[in-house]
Design a protein around this motif. Structure first.
Motif, PDB file in Angstrom:
ATOM      1  N   LEU A 151       0.703  -1.037   0.107  1.00 61.44           N
ATOM      2  CA  LEU A 151       0.075  -0.094   0.038  1.00 61.44           C
ATOM      3  C   LEU A 151       0.927   1.202  -0.066  1.00 61.44           C
ATOM      4  O   LEU A 151       0.237   2.303  -0.020  1.00 61.44           O
ATOM      5  N   GLY A 152       2.285   1.176   0.087  1.00 64.28           N
ATOM      6  CA  GLY A 152       3.093   2.249  -0.106  1.00 64.28           C
ATOM      7  C   GLY A 152       2.811   3.099   1.290  1.00 64.28           C
ATOM      8  O   GLY A 152       3.179   4.300   1.055  1.00 64.28           O
ATOM      9  N   LEU A 153       2.599   2.552   2.469  1.00 66.33           N
ATOM     10  CA  LEU A 153       2.485   3.380   3.663  1.00 66.33           C
ATOM     11  C   LEU A 153       3.652   3.623   4.537  1.00 66.33           C
ATOM     12  O   LEU A 153       4.872   2.732   4.348  1.00 66.33           O
ATOM     13  N   SER A 154       3.933   4.657   5.132  1.00 69.56           N
ATOM     14  CA  SER A 154       4.984   5.022   5.970  1.00 69.56           C
ATOM     15  C   SER A 154       4.294   5.850   7.355  1.00 69.56           C
ATOM     16  O   SER A 154       3.168   6.383   7.113  1.00 69.56           O
ATOM     17  N   VAL A 155       4.987   5.884   8.284  1.00 66.46           N
ATOM     18  CA  VAL A 155       4.829   6.704   9.352  1.00 66.46           C
ATOM     19  C   VAL A 155       5.507   7.795   9.083  1.00 66.46           C
ATOM     20  O   VAL A 155       6.636   8.022   9.020  1.00 66.46           O
ATOM     21  N   PRO A 156       4.771   9.132   9.281  1.00 68.18           N
ATOM     22  CA  PRO A 156       5.403  10.201   9.115  1.00 68.18           C
ATOM     23  C   PRO A 156       6.524  10.557  10.049  1.00 68.18           C
ATOM     24  O   PRO A 156       6.532  10.128  11.130  1.00 68.18           O
ATOM     25  N   ALA A 157       7.477  11.508   9.525  1.00 65.70           N
ATOM     26  CA  ALA A 157       8.504  11.999  10.349  1.00 65.70           C
ATOM     27  C   ALA A 157       8.334  12.638  11.582  1.00 65.70           C
ATOM     28  O   ALA A 157       7.208  13.340  11.422  1.00 65.70           O
ATOM     29  N   ASP A 165       2.826  19.625   7.273  1.00 66.71           N
ATOM     30  CA  ASP A 165       1.987  18.466   7.331  1.00 66.71           C
ATOM     31  C   ASP A 165       1.419  18.085   8.847  1.00 66.71           C
ATOM     32  O   ASP A 165       1.776  18.771   9.500  1.00 66.71           O
ATOM     33  N   ILE A 166       0.469  17.079   9.007  1.00 65.05           N
ATOM     34  CA  ILE A 166       0.241  16.802  10.248  1.00 65.05           C
ATOM     35  C   ILE A 166       1.023  16.000  10.899  1.00 65.05           C
ATOM     36  O   ILE A 166       1.669  15.125  10.320  1.00 65.05           O
ATOM     37  N   PRO A 167       1.219  16.320  12.163  1.00 61.76           N
ATOM     38  CA  PRO A 167       2.164  15.448  12.937  1.00 61.76           C
ATOM     39  C   PRO A 167       1.850  14.056  13.158  1.00 61.76           C
ATOM     40  O   PRO A 167       0.640  13.640  13.162  1.00 61.76           O
ATOM     41  N   ALA A 174       6.565   6.182  18.090  1.00 61.20           N
ATOM     42  CA  ALA A 174       7.345   5.201  18.884  1.00 61.20           C
ATOM     43  C   ALA A 174       7.538   4.008  18.027  1.00 61.20           C
ATOM     44  O   ALA A 174       8.662   3.486  17.972  1.00 61.20           O
ATOM     45  N   PHE A 175       6.720   3.329  17.392  1.00 57.69           N
ATOM     46  CA  PHE A 175       6.826   2.140  16.649  1.00 57.69           C
ATOM     47  C   PHE A 175       7.895   2.226  15.409  1.00 57.69           C
ATOM     48  O   PHE A 175       8.870   1.650  15.246  1.00 57.69           O
ATOM     49  N   ALA A 176       7.926   3.512  14.751  1.00 62.91           N
ATOM     50  CA  ALA A 176       8.539   3.908  13.435  1.00 62.91           C
ATOM     51  C   ALA A 176      10.072   3.871  14.128  1.00 62.91           C
ATOM     52  O   ALA A 176      11.118   3.632  13.448  1.00 62.91           O
ATOM     53  N   GLU A 177      10.446   4.668  15.483  1.00 59.46           N
ATOM     54  CA  GLU A 177      11.473   4.967  15.841  1.00 59.46           C
ATOM     55  C   GLU A 177      12.003   3.626  16.841  1.00 59.46           C
ATOM     56  O   GLU A 177      13.212   3.759  17.221  1.00 59.46           O
ATOM     57  N   GLY A 178      11.315   2.425  16.822  1.00 57.36           N
ATOM     58  CA  GLY A 178      11.890   1.384  17.507  1.00 57.36           C
ATOM     59  C   GLY A 178      11.816   1.652  18.961  1.00 57.36           C
ATOM     60  O   GLY A 178      12.477   0.790  19.671  1.00 57.36           O
ATOM     61  N   ARG A 179      10.910   2.392  19.436  1.00 56.92           N
ATOM     62  CA  ARG A 179      11.044   2.528  20.967  1.00 56.92           C
ATOM     63  C   ARG A 179       9.610   2.020  21.610  1.00 56.92           C
ATOM     64  O   ARG A 179       8.767   1.747  20.867  1.00 56.92           O
ATOM     65  N   SER A 180       9.892   1.426  22.638  1.00 61.01           N
ATOM     66  CA  SER A 180       8.857   0.867  23.344  1.00 61.01           C
ATOM     67  C   SER A 180       7.844   1.975  24.003  1.00 61.01           C
ATOM     68  O   SER A 180       8.185   3.186  24.138  1.00 61.01           O
ATOM     69  N   LEU A 181       6.651   1.562  24.288  1.00 64.59           N
ATOM     70  CA  LEU A 181       5.910   2.572  24.952  1.00 64.59           C
ATOM     71  C   LEU A 181       5.720   2.276  26.328  1.00 64.59           C
ATOM     72  O   LEU A 181       4.818   2.951  27.085  1.00 64.59           O
ATOM     73  N   ASP A 182       6.561   1.580  27.133  1.00 60.83           N
ATOM     74  CA  ASP A 182       6.677   1.217  28.432  1.00 60.83           C
ATOM     75  C   ASP A 182       6.933   2.459  28.989  1.00 60.83           C
ATOM     76  O   ASP A 182       7.842   3.231  28.593  1.00 60.83           O
ATOM     77  N   PRO A 183       6.315   2.873  30.145  1.00 61.51           N
ATOM     78  CA  PRO A 183       6.832   4.052  31.087  1.00 61.51           C
ATOM     79  C   PRO A 183       8.208   3.730  31.665  1.00 61.51           C
ATOM     80  O   PRO A 183       8.587   2.873  31.856  1.00 61.51           O
ATOM     81  N   PRO A 184       8.841   4.894  31.630  1.00 62.11           N
ATOM     82  CA  PRO A 184      10.029   4.883  32.111  1.00 62.11           C
ATOM     83  C   PRO A 184      10.126   4.455  33.685  1.00 62.11           C
ATOM     84  O   PRO A 184       9.161   4.769  34.339  1.00 62.11           O
ATOM     85  N   LYS A 185      11.040   3.690  33.980  1.00 57.94           N
ATOM     86  CA  LYS A 185      11.292   3.187  35.395  1.00 57.94           C
ATOM     87  C   LYS A 185      11.577   4.339  36.460  1.00 57.94           C
ATOM     88  O   LYS A 185      12.555   4.810  36.218  1.00 57.94           O
ATOM     89  N   ALA A 186      10.956   4.277  37.569  1.00 54.30           N
ATOM     90  CA  ALA A 186      11.523   5.002  38.470  1.00 54.30           C
ATOM     91  C   ALA A 186      12.620   4.819  39.369  1.00 54.30           C
ATOM     92  O   ALA A 186      13.009   3.294  39.188  1.00 54.30           O
ATOM     93  N   GLN A 187      13.732   5.655  39.630  1.00 56.82           N
ATOM     94  CA  GLN A 187      14.920   5.299  40.058  1.00 56.82           C
ATOM     95  C   GLN A 187      14.899   5.336  41.452  1.00 56.82           C
ATOM     96  O   GLN A 187      14.499   6.123  42.214  1.00 56.82           O
TER      97      GLN A 187
END
Length: 187
Positions: A151-157, A165-167, A174-187
């Motif tokens: 389908l020629g799809l991409s996630v916008p930058a 364009d629209i953000p 997060a998916f496109a950048e290979g990041r997890s959606l897990d909240p940061p762990k408290a230290q």
């Protein structure tokens, strides 16, 4: 039974149905909570076809989404449903998505809608509101990018809005950048 008795019985029956809470709106609410409705419009055949392809991918990759296409008579119906939070996702052409985002004609009556892009191709945007759950945006982007290559799809930058364009949606990004959606762990 005379006419007066019939009318009284009919009025009592109608009242009892209303008092029981049965309404098409309640059924709509339940339906949209259990199905991913992808809005398209009958006045844009190519966008409607893309919506069908996206729904098919979602049903295959994420069967629990129960993805379906909801067709409005015109693209303004998509703006109406998304702006009032009656629906969450729609396929619209890039020019129409930008007009919705900025609150321009033919969408001026809805005001600027805080849209985000989940995925896009040259001509179309799969849009949602900015408050669409990050996890849902992540899952949609993942499923479409892994299963919709044709389908020629991409996630916008990240800087799409700087380019006029629209953000992107935070979960899709997060998916496109290979990041997890897990909240940061408290230290």
């Amino acid at each position: 039974m005379n006419r007066r008795q019939f009318l009284s019985l009919a009025a009592a029956s109608a009242g009892s149905v209303l008092l029981c809470g049965h309404s098409p709106y309640r059924q709509w609410m339940v339906y949209r909570e259990t199905h991913l409705m992808i809005l398209t419009s009958r006045d844009d055949q190519r966008g409607d076809d893309l919506g069908e392809q996206i729904a098919a991918i979602m049903r295959e990759a994420l069967p629990d989404s129960r993805a379906v296409v909801g067709r409005g008579p015109r693209v303004q119906r998509i703006a109406s449903l998304i702006s009032t939070r009656q629906a969450e996702v729609g396929v619209v052409s890039r020019p129409n998505a930008l007009a919705m985002f900025h609150g321009e004609e033919p969408f001026r009556q809805y005001g600027a809608i805080p849209l985000r892009v989940l995925v896009q191709n040259e001509a179309y945007r799969l849009v949602c509101r900015d408050d669409f759950l990050p996890q849902h945006g992540f899952l949609l982007a993942e499923a479409l990018m892994q299963n919709g290559r044709n389908l020629g799809l991409s996630v916008p930058a990240r800087d799409a809005d700087d380019a006029g364009d629209i953000p992107p949606h935070v979960g899709a990004l997060a998916f496109a950048e290979g990041r997890s959606l897990d909240p940061p762990k408290a230290q």
